[in-house]
Motif scaffolding. Sequence first.
Motif, mmCIF file in Angstrom:
data_model
loop_
_atom_site.group_PDB
_atom_site.id
_atom_site.type_symbol
_atom_site.label_atom_id
_atom_site.label_comp_id
_atom_site.label_asym_id
_atom_site.label_seq_id
_atom_site.Cartn_x
_atom_site.Cartn_y
_atom_site.Cartn_z
ATOM 1 N N PRO A 90 -18.501 -70.122 29.912
ATOM 2 C CA PRO A 90 -17.117 -69.670 29.817
ATOM 3 C C PRO A 90 -16.687 -69.427 28.371
ATOM 4 C CG PRO A 90 -17.174 -72.018 30.236
ATOM 5 C CD PRO A 90 -18.599 -71.541 30.318
ATOM 6 N N ALA A 93 -10.603 -71.456 28.521
ATOM 7 C CA ALA A 93 -10.108 -72.174 29.687
ATOM 8 C C ALA A 93 -8.664 -72.583 29.435
ATOM 9 C CB ALA A 93 -10.971 -73.397 29.975
ATOM 10 N N LEU A 145 -7.940 -75.007 36.603
ATOM 11 C CA LEU A 145 -8.227 -74.344 35.339
ATOM 12 C C LEU A 145 -8.469 -72.864 35.578
ATOM 13 C CD1 LEU A 145 -10.739 -76.707 33.478
ATOM 14 C CD2 LEU A 145 -8.271 -76.542 33.179
ATOM 15 N N VAL A 147 -10.518 -69.954 34.013
ATOM 16 C CA VAL A 147 -11.691 -69.857 33.145
ATOM 17 C C VAL A 147 -12.050 -68.388 32.956
ATOM 18 C CG1 VAL A 147 -14.127 -70.455 32.891
ATOM 19 C CG2 VAL A 147 -12.530 -72.097 33.887
#
Length: 244
Positions: A90, A93, A145, A147
């Motif tokens: 990722p 985030a 979250l 991401v």
Amino acid sequence: MAQAQLSLPRAAAEGQKNACPDTVAGLMAEVAGIVGDPAVGESEILRALGRGLMAAAAAARLPGLAAEAQLTFPVGQGHAALPTDMQHGPVYAFLLPGRGRVRVAPDLASLRREIRFGARGRIRCVAAGAGRLYARPAPTADATLTVGYYRLPDPLVALSDKPDCLPPHLAGPLLVSFACREIFERLEEGADGKKPQTAAYARRFEAALAELVILTGPAVIQDEPADIPAPWDGGLPVFGEDWP
């Protein structure tokens, strides 16, 4: 060399006279014309074009492949499955609903150094590993979250498909040269160690790939934790006093 005989759409017969050259049909016809070997079938060319697309997407973070996913973390659970189509990332985030910033560590070892094992509280740091996103501290309330990452490109399947994630001026040079390199490598195997066509199209592919990387940026490996700035929403501070 003999001309390849493929059952591709014929411009005059099937109304494809004005077909864009960056469709699968156009790319396949171009490769077949270069190779000029009737033993090279459509399926082999299509597979080679698909591998070329994957190679290009692996070398650069293509803007057209930027994506987001929302991952849920139930109370006490410090990990969640990453998107199955993730290739790079990722890259950032955010903790919902306030889009509070979350630190992205480069690996699990860094995550362990950031926050001690067994910590509980608001998620402040994440890292990817083994197809999952690990978060610390483990949340004391259900958390979500957002991401950001770069996904895998859509596979080339139909004759009308296009490698839309690639810059238009580089799609043909990248995929055609990659496919020709792979096919000539097989055709020239055992030719006293000399593979002139393989080497020529390998150079063309590398040149086009270098231009792509300059244009879009390389698929760099993150080696330092990244803080993602976000405006303060007036609530509790995102990082506590113990944040390093």
